[in-house]
Scaffold this active site. Structure first.
Site, mmCIF file in Angstrom:
data_model
loop_
_atom_site.group_PDB
_atom_site.id
_atom_site.type_symbol
_atom_site.label_atom_id
_atom_site.label_comp_id
_atom_site.label_asym_id
_atom_site.label_seq_id
_atom_site.Cartn_x
_atom_site.Cartn_y
_atom_site.Cartn_z
ATOM 1 N N GLU A 38 0.902 -1.174 0.024
ATOM 2 C CA GLU A 38 -0.066 -0.088 -0.129
ATOM 3 C C GLU A 38 1.017 1.279 -0.033
ATOM 4 O OE1 GLU A 38 -3.115 0.334 -0.482
ATOM 5 O OE2 GLU A 38 -2.646 2.476 -0.717
ATOM 6 N N LYS B 104 8.150 -1.559 -2.430
ATOM 7 C CA LYS B 104 7.578 -0.645 -1.563
ATOM 8 C C LYS B 104 8.593 -0.165 -0.451
ATOM 9 C CE LYS B 104 4.895 0.994 1.593
ATOM 10 N NZ LYS B 104 4.223 2.196 1.271
ATOM 11 N N CYS C 113 6.193 4.395 9.423
ATOM 12 C CA CYS C 113 7.050 3.574 8.381
ATOM 13 C C CYS C 113 8.370 3.924 7.939
ATOM 14 C CB CYS C 113 6.046 3.372 7.076
ATOM 15 S SG CYS C 113 4.580 2.550 7.735
HETATM 16 P P1 NAD Z 1 -1.932 -0.611 12.724
HETATM 17 O O1 NAD Z 1 -0.869 -0.915 13.861
HETATM 18 O O2 NAD Z 1 -2.625 0.653 12.596
HETATM 19 O O3 NAD Z 1 -2.959 -1.953 12.237
HETATM 20 C C1 NAD Z 1 -2.568 -3.056 12.506
HETATM 21 C C2 NAD Z 1 -3.365 -4.039 13.064
HETATM 22 O O4 NAD Z 1 -3.447 -5.235 13.040
HETATM 23 C C3 NAD Z 1 -3.950 -3.520 14.656
HETATM 24 O O5 NAD Z 1 -5.011 -3.004 14.961
HETATM 25 C C4 NAD Z 1 -3.518 -5.071 15.378
HETATM 26 O O6 NAD Z 1 -4.434 -5.007 16.468
HETATM 27 C C5 NAD Z 1 -3.853 -5.809 14.250
HETATM 28 N N1 NAD Z 1 -3.379 -7.234 14.350
HETATM 29 C C6 NAD Z 1 -2.070 -7.490 14.588
HETATM 30 N N2 NAD Z 1 -1.898 -8.989 14.728
HETATM 31 C C7 NAD Z 1 -3.244 -9.613 14.329
HETATM 32 C C8 NAD Z 1 -3.634 -10.756 14.340
HETATM 33 N N3 NAD Z 1 -2.840 -11.693 14.445
HETATM 34 N N4 NAD Z 1 -4.921 -11.075 14.051
HETATM 35 C C9 NAD Z 1 -5.878 -9.794 13.926
HETATM 36 N N5 NAD Z 1 -5.558 -8.412 13.914
HETATM 37 C C10 NAD Z 1 -4.186 -8.337 14.124
HETATM 38 O O7 NAD Z 1 -0.822 -0.762 11.474
HETATM 39 P P2 NAD Z 1 -0.934 0.044 10.051
HETATM 40 O O8 NAD Z 1 -0.522 1.533 10.081
HETATM 41 O O9 NAD Z 1 -2.122 -0.145 9.383
HETATM 42 O O10 NAD Z 1 0.113 -0.905 9.154
HETATM 43 C C11 NAD Z 1 -0.052 -2.036 8.775
HETATM 44 C C12 NAD Z 1 1.100 -2.221 7.859
HETATM 45 O O11 NAD Z 1 0.957 -1.545 6.542
HETATM 46 C C13 NAD Z 1 2.504 -2.211 8.204
HETATM 47 O O12 NAD Z 1 3.116 -3.149 7.455
HETATM 48 C C14 NAD Z 1 2.792 -0.845 7.510
HETATM 49 O O13 NAD Z 1 4.301 -0.706 7.307
HETATM 50 C C15 NAD Z 1 2.071 -0.747 6.147
HETATM 51 N N6 NAD Z 1 1.699 0.597 5.875
HETATM 52 C C16 NAD Z 1 1.525 1.717 6.555
HETATM 53 C C17 NAD Z 1 0.865 2.696 6.024
HETATM 54 C C18 NAD Z 1 0.556 3.805 7.163
HETATM 55 O O14 NAD Z 1 0.320 4.930 6.388
HETATM 56 N N7 NAD Z 1 0.161 3.755 8.220
HETATM 57 C C19 NAD Z 1 1.004 2.806 4.631
HETATM 58 C C20 NAD Z 1 1.294 1.845 3.993
HETATM 59 C C21 NAD Z 1 1.730 0.870 4.508
HETATM 60 C C1 UGA Z 2 4.715 7.584 3.735
HETATM 61 C C2 UGA Z 2 4.679 7.680 2.152
HETATM 62 O O1 UGA Z 2 4.256 9.126 1.719
HETATM 63 C C3 UGA Z 2 3.407 6.773 1.567
HETATM 64 O O2 UGA Z 2 3.512 6.519 0.437
HETATM 65 C C4 UGA Z 2 3.668 5.302 2.422
HETATM 66 O O3 UGA Z 2 2.638 4.409 2.040
HETATM 67 C C5 UGA Z 2 3.580 5.500 3.766
HETATM 68 O O4 UGA Z 2 4.672 6.302 4.333
HETATM 69 C C6 UGA Z 2 3.998 4.098 4.519
HETATM 70 O O5 UGA Z 2 4.679 3.137 4.139
HETATM 71 O O6 UGA Z 2 3.701 3.949 5.789
HETATM 72 P P1 UGA Z 2 2.928 8.992 5.474
HETATM 73 O O7 UGA Z 2 4.432 8.510 6.481
HETATM 74 O O8 UGA Z 2 1.623 8.441 5.986
HETATM 75 O O9 UGA Z 2 3.336 8.280 4.333
HETATM 76 O O10 UGA Z 2 3.215 10.263 5.390
HETATM 77 P P2 UGA Z 2 4.048 11.416 4.439
HETATM 78 O O11 UGA Z 2 3.252 12.333 3.784
HETATM 79 O O12 UGA Z 2 5.087 10.468 3.633
HETATM 80 O O13 UGA Z 2 4.871 11.840 5.550
HETATM 81 C C7 UGA Z 2 6.040 11.558 6.338
HETATM 82 C C8 UGA Z 2 6.754 12.389 7.274
HETATM 83 O O14 UGA Z 2 7.572 13.069 6.444
HETATM 84 C C9 UGA Z 2 5.872 13.474 8.137
HETATM 85 O O15 UGA Z 2 6.352 13.662 9.138
HETATM 86 C C10 UGA Z 2 5.852 14.381 7.089
HETATM 87 O O16 UGA Z 2 5.667 15.646 7.761
HETATM 88 C C11 UGA Z 2 7.259 14.594 6.612
HETATM 89 N N1 UGA Z 2 7.571 15.236 5.498
HETATM 90 C C12 UGA Z 2 7.061 15.027 4.364
HETATM 91 C C13 UGA Z 2 8.474 16.217 5.658
HETATM 92 O O17 UGA Z 2 9.032 16.788 6.454
HETATM 93 N N2 UGA Z 2 8.725 17.097 4.141
HETATM 94 C C14 UGA Z 2 8.049 16.641 3.264
HETATM 95 O O18 UGA Z 2 8.583 17.478 2.135
HETATM 96 C C15 UGA Z 2 7.222 15.790 3.025
#
Ligand code: NAD
Ligand code: UGA
Length: 462
Positions: A161, A220, A276
């Protein structure tokens, strides 16, 4: 055609992603499951504004599909059993113990999911890695699934994602691309096609990219590393700008107009946060090290070193400017979330700046429009360097930004919330101790206007 999807993990990715799939594919039943009962209860709250994740536009989308073809539940086994396609969207934090501590991704939640699917599944399933995973994780999942001995066949796809928090809905509705990695066998390609068909309900075909599984997994980590690298690169220049009289905003604009560089992700700041960037780069560094690629590992580690330096530098500058001591002084924090338009505070720069200032005996008063006191104290209590009673006595959290700034020696802007720009800054100035300092960690506010009022204003990189 897929008719029934289950997603394990109702977090920042699972919740919004499945809400959009349910909205755009009304013929697919989508069930999001989680072990966390409180989180599921919040997703099911009759008042949809209480869903556990704040994202602009999300509650409306959940309201549209919830109870129709979108369901949130703690019955993991039942949802696995019923689904043809299972997304794994659980957390993959940095390991805090054992081999790879502080670097590698902790895959225990992923493995638990795989084992649960293996135990429960009675019919063939497509398992989709939605979580961000180290390259080659799919082979470990496959190993677990293929040893059930009950004849069920599994296909593993990688579908990372790319949404960013704060813009999750728009990113999901109009993604730059959707990436799907699958096995080259006939069965693998059929599984890829079934997932392509799901996304094709709203994503143009030319934006759906299919690759092999390993390219998808590694893309990713690479995307996050490149994005974070841009922030560290501009932050490195911000320090040089401060020494030379150049202005980092002007530099960013000048280089961003070069179409080869592009203008996005060049905003200098107090440092990147979020769940992340740091985790994924540390994971990349660990993977490179584990293949003996030390130069590759060192190259990427520098992105983190620079980011840590930027956060520390911001805090140190506050102390230096406040006549080399903040002991007993009130510092007002505007913002705690790691960026605007989210209630997520994971790895927020604010946490580390607060830690540094609290260790110098500052009193910190915080206002964030979407983060409450419980979360702020939790973030600080979690740090090894801090203890609960010091945090309670050193930090106050208020729901009124004007009260937070009252009698403060300085204001630190830690998150770029739009509402900060609309405040009555004269009123804030009048209520503060003089000289009244603003340390703008987001280069958000209007320098000229604030200086005219009488503030001593410092931004990043000029
Ligand atoms: P999160 O901690 O918000 O959510 C994960 C959820 O999974 C939790 O609610 C937890 O209780 C649940 N969970 C864990 N083990 C479980 C199990 N065995 N059965 C059922 N539920 C279970 O995490 P997130 O931010 O959604 O991130 C999830 C993944 O996506 C990570 O690998 C992260 O790197 C990736 N990712 C996150 C973002 C983002 O913006 N947060 C963007 C892209 C990718
Ligand atoms: C980032 C990536 O942008 C997503 O594509 C990815 O899916 C995600 O991580 C993930 O894998 O979790 P996110 O961390 O939600 O998304 O937010 P961003 O907009 O990337 O910002 C990350 C951090 O960088 C923030 O603290 C933001 O304030 C900072 N940032 C971003 C800066 O300081 N300067 C910039 O120009 C951009």
């Amino acid at each position: 055609m897929i008719k029934n999807i289950c997603c394990i993990g109702a977090g920042y990715v699972g919740g919004p992603t499945m809400a959009i799939i349910a909205q755009k594919c009304p013929n697919i039943k989508v069930t999001v499951v989680d072990l966390n009962e409180e989180r599921i209860a919040a997703w099911n709250d009759a008042d949809v504004s209480n869903i556990p994740i704040y994202e602009p536009g999300l509650s409306e989308i959940v309201a549209e599909s919830r109870g129709r073809n979108l369901f949130f539940s703690t019955e993991v086994d039942k949802a696995i059993d019923e689904a043809e396609m299972i997304f794994i969207s659980v957390n993959t934090p940095t390991k805090t113990y054992g081999v790879g501590k502080g670097m590698a991704a902790d895959l225990k939640y992923i493995e638990l999911c795989a084992r649960q699917i293996a135990r429960v599944a009675k019919t063939n399933k497509i398992v989709v890695e939605k979580s961000t995973l180290p390259v080659r994780t799919a082979s470990a999942i496959k190993d677990i699934l293929d040893h059930t001995g009950n004849g069920v066949k599994f296909q593993i796809l990688s579908n990372p994602e790319f949404l960013a928090e704060g813009t999750a809905v728009e990113d999901l509705l109009a993604p730059d691309r959707v990436l799907i990695g699958g096995d080259s066998s006939n069965e693998g390609q059929q599984a890829v096609q079934l997932l392509v068909d799901v996304y094709s309900n709203w994503v143009p075909k030319d934006k759906i990219l299919t690759t092999n599984v390993w390219s998808s997994e590694l893309s990713k980590l690479t995307a996050n590393a490149f994005l974070a690298q841009r922030v560290s690169s501009i932050n490195a220049m911000s320090e040089l700008c401060e020494k030379t009289g150049a202005d980092v905003n002007e530099v960013a604009k000048a280089i961003g107009m070069d179409s080869r560089i592009g203008s996005k992700f060049l905003k200098s700041s107090v440092g990147f946060g979020g769940s992340c960037f740091q985790k994924d780069i540390l994971n990349l560094v660990y993977i490179a090290q584990s293949y003996g690629l030390n130069e590759v590992a060192d190259y990427w580690e520098q992105v983190i070193i620079m980011n840590d330096h930027q956060k520390r530098r911001f805090a140190k500058n506050i102390i230096k400017t406040l006549y080399n001591t903040v002991s007993g002084k009130k510092i007002a924090f505007l913002g705690w979330a790691f960026k605007k338009d989210t209630n997520d505070t994971r790895e927020s720069a604010a946490i580390y700046v607060a830690d540094y200032l609290l260790s110098e005996q500052a009193k910190i008063s915080v206002y964030d429009p979407k983060v409450n006191e419980k979360q702020i104290l939790f973030d600080l209590d979690y740090l090894e360097s801090r203890n609960e009673s010091d945090n309670k006595s050193g930090v106050s959290v208020l729901e009124n930004p004007y009260k937070v700034c009252e009698n403060a020696h300085a204001i630190a802007v830690l998150t770029e919330w739009d509402e900060f720009k609309t405040y009555d800054w004269q009123k804030i100035y009048d209520s503060m101790l003089k000289p009244a300092f603003i340390f703008d960690g987001r280069n958000l506010l209007n320098k000229e206007k604030l200086e005219k009022i009488g503030f001593v204003y410092q931004s990043i990189g000029s």
